[in-house]
Design an enzyme around this catalytic site. Sequence first.
Site, short mmCIF file in Angstrom:
data_model
loop_
_atom_site.label_atom_id
_atom_site.label_comp_id
_atom_site.label_asym_id
_atom_site.label_seq_id
_atom_site.Cartn_x
_atom_site.Cartn_y
_atom_site.Cartn_z
N GLY A 1 0.82 -1.20 0.00
CA GLY A 1 0.00 0.00 0.00
C GLY A 1 0.86 1.26 0.00
CB CYS A 2 0.09 4.69 -1.07
SG CYS A 2 -1.53 4.92 -0.30
CE1 TYR A 3 -1.13 8.37 4.22
CE2 TYR A 3 -3.07 6.97 4.04
CZ TYR A 3 -2.51 8.23 4.12
OH TYR A 3 -3.32 9.33 4.09
CB ALA B 1 5.49 6.74 2.63
#
Length: 346
Positions: free
Chosen positions: A161-163, A166
Amino acid sequence: MSTQSTSSTTKLRSAVLGAAGYSGAELAVMLARNPYFELSYAFASAGRAAEPFSNLYPRYQGVVDIQVQPWTDDLVEDLADKLDVAFLALPHEASEAVTPLLLAKGIAVFDLSGAFRLKDPALYPKYYGYEHQHPELLDQAVYSLMEWLDKPLPQLVSVPGCYPTACSLALLPLLKAGLVADGCIPVINATSGVSGAGRKAALNTSFCEVGLNAYGFFQHRHRPEIEQNLGRKVVFTPHLGNFKRGILATSVVTLKSGVNAEQVAAAFQQAYAAKPLVRLVNHSPNVADVAGTPFCDIHWQQDGEQLVIVSAIDNLLKGAAAQAMQAANIKFGAPETAGLFAGAAE
């Protein structure tokens, strides 16, 4: 980590399911410009009429004009001998349903949804709102946080996932180096642009309505994914910001007593010196610097035992489509960054 080799003369036949959405569209463009892949098919939801991709995204007229066709499961039978790899930019339950059909036909699957990210099926009702129907595939899927992957990629690849991308890229170097204090619970505040909510219109994610607000307290579906990656609990609070694309994550940890700045720098250098899509920068990252790129920018500041790490990515690229393309390149023996940079020589 390659399981199959390819060349620019033998292209891998690929399809994108969910090509009308933001992440699927980014993938379609990458595949169209990747000399090692052929964008053979593009599909959208069953209720849509077939139309050129450039009708959906006019900036790609004359660049990507493939027909985006409505998807139905009976198409799998016809695709069995015409497709090597499918990229799924679909809702979680839709991805979970179609994946076994594609795998049964020998088609490799790169899934951008959360359908196969969590190894514990018991977490899906709480964080995704449904019972997982194919828990046997959770063990088969390999989670492709590529900078930390130490095993070959199988036929089923689960794209992070994106979060979690990061946050995990920011914190893993410190944890793997043993620099974080025992019992420390990292505190993460991360803000995403409105494209993270998808292309479908909704009042609460309309650019004109969004200011800056926190949401998903303790219940966001990316929290258990981050905890799975890090091997410890976190306090994760996502925010929605008034910008189109990008994620800025600020992670705070307590270091072990005596850990100095040189040790911190060495941990990041050792982790990412040979990783082309992570940039260690000497300033606090800005989402404007990573928007439209496949990079993750990371910066840290230390005050005694307190360490703040700031990371920035494009949620649609390093947080989705570019990471899927990066993983597919590595699996099939292409250059790691092939297709990721517009106009770049591969």
